[in-house]
Design a protein around this motif. Structure first.
Motif, PDB file in Angstrom:
ATOM      1  N   GLN A 100       0.834  -1.200   0.000  1.00  0.00           N
ATOM      2  CA  GLN A 100       0.000   0.000   0.000  1.00  0.00           C
ATOM      3  C   GLN A 100       0.874   1.258   0.000  1.00  0.00           C
ATOM      4  OE1 GLN A 100      -3.792   0.215   0.402  1.00  0.00           O
ATOM      5  NE2 GLN A 100      -3.354  -1.659  -0.719  1.00  0.00           N
ATOM      6  N   LEU A 101       1.953   1.214   0.770  1.00  0.00           N
ATOM      7  CA  LEU A 101       2.880   2.351   0.804  1.00  0.00           C
ATOM      8  C   LEU A 101       3.515   2.542  -0.565  1.00  0.00           C
ATOM      9  CD1 LEU A 101       4.524   1.747   4.295  1.00  0.00           C
ATOM     10  CD2 LEU A 101       3.171   3.758   3.649  1.00  0.00           C
ATOM     11  N   LYS A 102       3.924   1.446  -1.180  1.00  0.00           N
ATOM     12  CA  LYS A 102       4.540   1.512  -2.508  1.00  0.00           C
ATOM     13  C   LYS A 102       3.568   2.140  -3.505  1.00  0.00           C
ATOM     14  CE  LYS A 102       7.978   0.411  -5.314  1.00  0.00           C
ATOM     15  NZ  LYS A 102       9.284   1.087  -5.154  1.00  0.00           N
ATOM     16  N   LYS A 103       2.317   1.665  -3.482  1.00  0.00           N
ATOM     17  CA  LYS A 103       1.290   2.199  -4.380  1.00  0.00           C
ATOM     18  C   LYS A 103       1.081   3.687  -4.169  1.00  0.00           C
ATOM     19  CE  LYS A 103      -1.857  -1.592  -5.483  1.00  0.00           C
ATOM     20  NZ  LYS A 103      -2.829  -2.389  -4.749  1.00  0.00           N
ATOM     21  N   SER A 104       1.170   4.109  -2.910  1.00  0.00           N
ATOM     22  CA  SER A 104       0.964   5.531  -2.600  1.00  0.00           C
ATOM     23  C   SER A 104       2.047   6.405  -3.212  1.00  0.00           C
ATOM     24  CB  SER A 104       0.976   5.761  -1.089  1.00  0.00           C
ATOM     25  OG  SER A 104       0.095   4.887  -0.452  1.00  0.00           O
ATOM     26  N   MET A 105       3.210   5.799  -3.484  1.00  0.00           N
ATOM     27  CA  MET A 105       4.343   6.587  -3.971  1.00  0.00           C
ATOM     28  C   MET A 105       4.647   6.338  -5.442  1.00  0.00           C
ATOM     29  SD  MET A 105       6.939   6.527  -0.717  1.00  0.00           S
ATOM     30  CE  MET A 105       6.888   4.795  -0.309  1.00  0.00           C
ATOM     31  N   LYS A 106       3.846   5.473  -6.067  1.00  0.00           N
ATOM     32  CA  LYS A 106       4.141   5.086  -7.440  1.00  0.00           C
ATOM     33  C   LYS A 106       3.527   6.056  -8.448  1.00  0.00           C
ATOM     34  CE  LYS A 106       4.011   0.543  -9.314  1.00  0.00           C
ATOM     35  NZ  LYS A 106       3.627  -0.833  -8.947  1.00  0.00           N
ATOM     36  N   GLY A 107       4.099   6.082  -9.642  1.00  0.00           N
ATOM     37  CA  GLY A 107       3.483   6.862 -10.704  1.00  0.00           C
ATOM     38  C   GLY A 107       3.733   8.340 -10.543  1.00  0.00           C
ATOM     39  N   THR A 108       2.869   9.154 -11.130  1.00  0.00           N
ATOM     40  CA  THR A 108       3.162  10.586 -11.190  1.00  0.00           C
ATOM     41  C   THR A 108       2.984  11.287  -9.853  1.00  0.00           C
ATOM     42  OG1 THR A 108       0.972  10.649 -12.182  1.00  0.00           O
ATOM     43  CG2 THR A 108       2.840  11.029 -13.646  1.00  0.00           C
ATOM     44  N   GLY A 109       1.770  11.203  -9.283  1.00  0.00           N
ATOM     45  CA  GLY A 109       1.579  11.916  -8.021  1.00  0.00           C
ATOM     46  C   GLY A 109       1.824  11.003  -6.846  1.00  0.00           C
ATOM     47  N   THR A 110       1.999  11.604  -5.675  1.00  0.00           N
ATOM     48  CA  THR A 110       2.095  10.811  -4.453  1.00  0.00           C
ATOM     49  C   THR A 110       0.761  10.954  -3.732  1.00  0.00           C
ATOM     50  OG1 THR A 110       4.451  11.274  -4.304  1.00  0.00           O
ATOM     51  CG2 THR A 110       3.377  10.543  -2.290  1.00  0.00           C
ATOM     52  N   GLU A 112      -0.466  11.472  -0.679  1.00  0.00           N
ATOM     53  CA  GLU A 112       0.016  11.838   0.657  1.00  0.00           C
ATOM     54  C   GLU A 112      -0.930  11.393   1.765  1.00  0.00           C
ATOM     55  OE1 GLU A 112       2.063  14.565  -2.187  1.00  0.00           O
ATOM     56  OE2 GLU A 112      -0.055  14.064  -1.864  1.00  0.00           O
ATOM     57  N   ASP A 113      -2.235  11.464   1.498  1.00  0.00           N
ATOM     58  CA  ASP A 113      -3.197  11.089   2.529  1.00  0.00           C
ATOM     59  C   ASP A 113      -3.057   9.622   2.927  1.00  0.00           C
ATOM     60  OD1 ASP A 113      -4.228  13.614   2.713  1.00  0.00           O
ATOM     61  OD2 ASP A 113      -5.888  13.254   1.329  1.00  0.00           O
ATOM     62  N   ALA A 114      -2.776   8.771   1.938  1.00  0.00           N
ATOM     63  CA  ALA A 114      -2.596   7.347   2.241  1.00  0.00           C
ATOM     64  C   ALA A 114      -1.321   7.133   3.052  1.00  0.00           C
ATOM     65  CB  ALA A 114      -2.559   6.531   0.952  1.00  0.00           C
ATOM     66  N   LEU A 115      -0.238   7.815   2.667  1.00  0.00           N
ATOM     67  CA  LEU A 115       1.014   7.717   3.424  1.00  0.00           C
ATOM     68  C   LEU A 115       0.783   8.128   4.868  1.00  0.00           C
ATOM     69  CD1 LEU A 115       3.839   9.299   1.190  1.00  0.00           C
ATOM     70  CD2 LEU A 115       3.440   6.886   1.684  1.00  0.00           C
ATOM     71  N   ALA A 257     -12.547   6.196  10.915  1.00  0.00           N
ATOM     72  CA  ALA A 257     -13.953   6.323  10.508  1.00  0.00           C
ATOM     73  C   ALA A 257     -14.098   7.535   9.587  1.00  0.00           C
ATOM     74  CB  ALA A 257     -14.859   6.472  11.734  1.00  0.00           C
ATOM     75  N   GLY A 258     -13.383   8.603   9.915  1.00  0.00           N
ATOM     76  CA  GLY A 258     -13.398   9.801   9.069  1.00  0.00           C
ATOM     77  C   GLY A 258     -12.838   9.524   7.684  1.00  0.00           C
ATOM     78  N   ARG A 259     -11.775   8.730   7.643  1.00  0.00           N
ATOM     79  CA  ARG A 259     -11.163   8.359   6.361  1.00  0.00           C
ATOM     80  C   ARG A 259     -12.144   7.509   5.534  1.00  0.00           C
ATOM     81  NH1 ARG A 259      -7.450   9.888   3.573  1.00  0.00           N
ATOM     82  NH2 ARG A 259      -6.424   7.917   3.166  1.00  0.00           N
ATOM     83  N   LEU A 260     -12.853   6.588   6.184  1.00  0.00           N
ATOM     84  CA  LEU A 260     -13.838   5.761   5.488  1.00  0.00           C
ATOM     85  C   LEU A 260     -14.993   6.623   4.973  1.00  0.00           C
ATOM     86  CD1 LEU A 260     -14.037   2.568   7.731  1.00  0.00           C
ATOM     87  CD2 LEU A 260     -13.267   2.664   5.345  1.00  0.00           C
ATOM     88  N   HIS A 261     -15.397   7.567   5.800  1.00  0.00           N
ATOM     89  CA  HIS A 261     -16.501   8.452   5.414  1.00  0.00           C
ATOM     90  C   HIS A 261     -16.133   9.250   4.158  1.00  0.00           C
ATOM     91  CE1 HIS A 261     -19.086  12.158   5.907  1.00  0.00           C
ATOM     92  NE2 HIS A 261     -19.964  11.185   5.864  1.00  0.00           N
ATOM     93  N   GLN A 262     -14.897   9.760   4.144  1.00  0.00           N
ATOM     94  CA  GLN A 262     -14.380  10.460   2.952  1.00  0.00           C
ATOM     95  C   GLN A 262     -14.425   9.543   1.737  1.00  0.00           C
ATOM     96  OE1 GLN A 262     -14.199  13.840   3.828  1.00  0.00           O
ATOM     97  NE2 GLN A 262     -13.090  13.732   1.894  1.00  0.00           N
ATOM     98  N   ALA A 263     -13.985   8.307   1.940  1.00  0.00           N
ATOM     99  CA  ALA A 263     -13.863   7.356   0.830  1.00  0.00           C
ATOM    100  C   ALA A 263     -15.220   6.974   0.250  1.00  0.00           C
ATOM    101  CB  ALA A 263     -13.130   6.104   1.298  1.00  0.00           C
TER     102      ALA A 263
END
Length: 325
Positions: A100-110, A112-115, A257-263
């Motif tokens: 999950q950390l790798k995915k958060s940093m892969k590709g063009t953007g990072t 940050e919220d997942a990190l 819970a806040g993160r899930l609500h956002q999602a």
């Protein structure tokens, strides 16, 4: 491969399955995958009702019996978000977080919220195991990847967290809390300009119970809540990270819970976040997260998932979630 397992906690929705037999499960899964058409229901019933430790034993048994990796067969047979959750379920927790950390940093953007979410909600012990798994899987250190993808105070704080050096003791030291609160006050509110390093040092290294006390002392000294000071003094991803630490200190399940609500709210679902929290917290504190979700938003996590997802994907998430509140 690190198979270190987090302990099954009392506030998880998934427990060890009684009368568990890895060979019976492996065979049933093989039938479900290799039969005519995939039997998704069986896959969900087995994989979402076993603890991660048990799933690792099923995967081992599966490999021994069929000379195929269970995760590869799942990948080959399933697709989309449903596939992602099912593969996540059979992945050791430390490896899952590393990916999950790798995915958060892969590709063009990072992302940050997942990190921020991963690094602020894992214990020091978990972080050490995740860093180890990261190196095993990617042959690169987690720290190096964080360094190349982020910068400034945000980078410094992330690296401190990734190091897994946060104090884990439950003992609190009142004298230290007073001292730290004064340091934070002097570094922010009481100073022309802000000394960011002091915030990083205290918020990333002290235990959560210790920080709770420090924030109480901070209010006594400054007549302000630490959250308001951070918002006033800092900015950008660094500010987001420190606020996340404050929220986790006060109530980690409420933060998640806040993160899930956002999602789950608004147009489009953030499945990356939804899958990660549901799977990674299912044996730790998902019951608490469910309770906080209901409390803060006035409806259940169960109903939010129901109205926002469908098909097999919905079925497995609801199974992980447990009953409706």
């Amino acid at each position: 491969q690190s198979t270190a397992l987090w302990k099954v906690g009392p506030q998880g929705t998934i427990k060890d399955y009684p009368g568990f037999s890895p060979s019976v499960d492996a065979e049933a899964i093989r039938k479900a995958i290799k039969g005519i058409g995939t039997d998704e229901k069986t896959l969900i019933n087995i994989l979402a009702e076993r603890s991660n430790a048990q799933r690792q034993l099923i995967a081992k048994e599966y490999q021994a019996s069929y000379e195929q990796e269970l995760k590869d067969d799942l990948k080959g047979d399933l697709s989309g978000h449903f596939e992602h959750v099912m593969v996540a379920l059979v992945t050791p927790p430390a490896v899952f977080d590393a990916k999950q950390l790798k995915k958060s940093m892969k590709g063009t953007g990072t992302d940050e919220d997942a990190l921020i979410e991963i690094l602020t909600t894992r214990t020091s012990r978990q972080m050490k195991e995740i860093a180890q798994a990261y190196y095993t899987v990617y042959k690169k250190s987690l720290g190096d990847d964080i360094s190349s993808e982020t910068s400034g105070d945000f980078r410094k704080a992330l690296l401190t967290l990734a190091d897994g050096r946060r104090d884990e003791s439950l003992k609190v030291d009142e004298h230290l809390a007073k001292k730290d609160a004064q340091i934070l006050y002097n570094a922010g509110e009481n100073k022309w300009g802000t000394d960011e390093d002091k915030f990083t040092e205290i918020l990333c290294l002290r235990s959560f119970p210790q920080l709770k006390l420090t924030f109480d002392e901070y209010r006594n000294i400054s007549q302000k809540d630490i959250e308001d000071s951070i918002k006033g003094e800092l900015s950008g991803h660094f500010e987001d990270l420190l606020l996340a630490i404050v929220h986790c200190t006060r109530n980690t399940p409420a933060f998640l819970a806040g993160r899930l609500h956002q999602a789950l709210k608004g147009a489009g679902t953030d499945e990356f976040t939804l899958n990660r929290i549901m799977v990674s917290r299912s044996e730790i504190d998902l019951l608490d997260i469910r309770r906080e979700f209901q409390k803060h938003y006035g409806y259940s996590l169960h109903s939010a998932i129901k109205s926002d997802t469908s098909g097999d994907y919905e079925a497995v998430l609801l199974k992980i979630c447990g009953e409706d509140d």
